[in-house]
Design an enzyme around this catalytic site. Structure first.
Site, PDB file in Angstrom:
ATOM      1  N   PHE A   1       0.833  -1.208   0.000  1.00  0.00           N
ATOM      2  CA  PHE A   1       0.000   0.000   0.000  1.00  0.00           C
ATOM      3  C   PHE A   1       0.869   1.261   0.000  1.00  0.00           C
ATOM      4  O   PHE A   1       1.751   1.405   0.852  1.00  0.00           O
ATOM      5  CB  PHE A   1      -0.884  -0.031   1.250  1.00  0.00           C
ATOM      6  CG  PHE A   1      -1.823   1.116   1.412  1.00  0.00           C
ATOM      7  CD1 PHE A   1      -2.835   1.349   0.503  1.00  0.00           C
ATOM      8  CD2 PHE A   1      -1.717   1.963   2.511  1.00  0.00           C
ATOM      9  CE1 PHE A   1      -3.720   2.402   0.676  1.00  0.00           C
ATOM     10  CE2 PHE A   1      -2.588   3.011   2.701  1.00  0.00           C
ATOM     11  CZ  PHE A   1      -3.595   3.235   1.777  1.00  0.00           C
TER      12      PHE A   1
ATOM     13  N   ASP B   1       9.146  -3.763  13.186  1.00  0.00           N
ATOM     14  CA  ASP B   1       8.408  -3.266  12.028  1.00  0.00           C
ATOM     15  C   ASP B   1       7.580  -2.084  12.508  1.00  0.00           C
ATOM     16  O   ASP B   1       6.735  -2.232  13.387  1.00  0.00           O
ATOM     17  CB  ASP B   1       7.515  -4.386  11.478  1.00  0.00           C
ATOM     18  CG  ASP B   1       6.787  -4.011  10.198  1.00  0.00           C
ATOM     19  OD1 ASP B   1       6.446  -2.828  10.020  1.00  0.00           O
ATOM     20  OD2 ASP B   1       6.545  -4.917   9.388  1.00  0.00           O
TER      21      ASP B   1
ATOM     22  N   HIS C   1      10.176  -2.840   8.061  1.00  0.00           N
ATOM     23  CA  HIS C   1       8.998  -3.275   7.305  1.00  0.00           C
ATOM     24  C   HIS C   1       9.315  -3.689   5.864  1.00  0.00           C
ATOM     25  O   HIS C   1       8.909  -4.760   5.411  1.00  0.00           O
ATOM     26  CB  HIS C   1       7.930  -2.171   7.308  1.00  0.00           C
ATOM     27  CG  HIS C   1       6.672  -2.573   6.603  1.00  0.00           C
ATOM     28  ND1 HIS C   1       5.899  -3.629   7.031  1.00  0.00           N
ATOM     29  CD2 HIS C   1       6.071  -2.079   5.483  1.00  0.00           C
ATOM     30  CE1 HIS C   1       4.864  -3.768   6.215  1.00  0.00           C
ATOM     31  NE2 HIS C   1       4.953  -2.851   5.268  1.00  0.00           N
TER      32      HIS C   1
ATOM     33  N   SER D   1       3.554  -6.793   2.722  1.00  0.00           N
ATOM     34  CA  SER D   1       2.642  -5.871   3.394  1.00  0.00           C
ATOM     35  C   SER D   1       1.207  -6.069   2.895  1.00  0.00           C
ATOM     36  O   SER D   1       0.674  -7.170   2.967  1.00  0.00           O
ATOM     37  CB  SER D   1       3.140  -4.435   3.202  1.00  0.00           C
ATOM     38  OG  SER D   1       2.467  -3.545   4.073  1.00  0.00           O
ATOM     39  N   MET D   2       0.559  -5.016   2.372  1.00  0.00           N
ATOM     40  CA  MET D   2      -0.765  -5.202   1.788  1.00  0.00           C
ATOM     41  C   MET D   2      -0.708  -6.214   0.651  1.00  0.00           C
ATOM     42  O   MET D   2      -1.679  -6.930   0.389  1.00  0.00           O
ATOM     43  CB  MET D   2      -1.338  -3.901   1.270  1.00  0.00           C
ATOM     44  CG  MET D   2      -2.710  -4.072   0.604  1.00  0.00           C
ATOM     45  SD  MET D   2      -3.301  -2.610  -0.248  1.00  0.00           S
ATOM     46  CE  MET D   2      -2.293  -2.640  -1.737  1.00  0.00           C
TER      47      MET D   2
END
Length: 260
Positions: free
Chosen positions: A25, A194, A224, A93-94
């Site tokens: 994202f 993260d 992250h 992530s997303m």
């Protein structure tokens, strides 16, 4: 709107084993490009699309929803399935949430999945205010470049549009409900430090999927965006070993030059 330098999508026509990579994202394919090139260098067919509203300016992201992002990776997956015998999906992530939904929706067509710091929830008290706040405030501070490695930056937005954050929250809820439908072999690699997605998200995913072939790996040296961080090579090597284990003779078949 021109794409930011480095944020371009990437494809490589390799052999009969394919990998779809899904970025995060407000990020772009740049965060996944080294991983994509590593896999392409081992003869795999690789697809790394640019999600709608990403890789240009945050105002463009404001005009999209999770359905647009998912439609793009679903299209890319179907293209790979048309030309490859075996297909894997990897996400950051997303992009991890997108990967999980593809796995839930496509079943055995997806041979295995690899998740790096996957998102499962929009955290904090502010998340509950998003349905109203997005009509009052356009953006909040960006989340890009959470990287421990000196001198490395992520090509991503410096602002998060709240309309997009709201639809992301809806998407995470949708995916969470579908997690029991995920049965594929799975690796989850996550960073204890993260600053974007807490380890609780990985724990939640691991507790709810129905997969029995599961491995959890800690990325101790990275934040992250671990695909650009100190543990990047570990991610690449573990994912390649995963493909080799699950796809017989992964480098057999046609091979040709890569392209951006």
């Amino acid at each position: 709107m021109p794409v930011l330098p480095g944020a371009e999508p990437y494809r490589h026509e390799g052999g009969e084993v394919g990998v779809l990579l899904c970025h995060g994202f407000t990020g772009s394919p740049q965060s996944m490009r080294p991983w994509a090139e590593y896999l392409a260098g081992r003869g795999l067919s690789v697809s790394l699309p640019l999600l709608p509203g990403h890789g240009t300016r945050w105002e463009d992201l404001q005009l999209t929803t999770w359905r647009d992002w998912y439609a793009e990776v679903d299209r890319a997956l179907r293209e790979l399935l048309d030309r490859c015998e075996t297909v894997f999906v990897f996400g950051l992530s997303m992009g991890g949430a997108l990967t999980l939904r593809l796995a839930a929706q496509h079943g055995d067509a997806v041979r295995g999945i690899v998740l790096v710091n996957p998102g499962n929830k929009v955290h904090g008290l502010a998340a509950h205010a998003l349905p109203v706040a997005r009509h009052l405030v356009r953006t909040t501070a960006g989340i890009a470049s959470d990287i421990a490695k000196e001198g490395v930056t992520e090509v991503g937005y410096d602002r998060v549009p709240l309309h997009a954050a709201h639809t992301l929250r809806q998407f995470f809820r949708t995916v969470d409900a579908e997690l029991p439908q995920v049965t594929q072999p799975l690796i989850v690699l996550h960073s204890p430090q993260d600053h974007v997605v807490p380890p609780a998200d990985s724990a939640r995913i691991l507790s709810r999927v129905s997969s029995t072939d599961v491995r959890e790996i800690l990325l101790e040296q990275s934040y992250h965006v671990a695909t650009l961080d100190h543990d990047a090579e570990r991610i690449f090597e573990e994912s390649w070993a995963f493909v080799e284990r699950l796809a017989p003779s992964p480098v057999d078949g046609k091979r040709s030059s890569s392209g951006g």
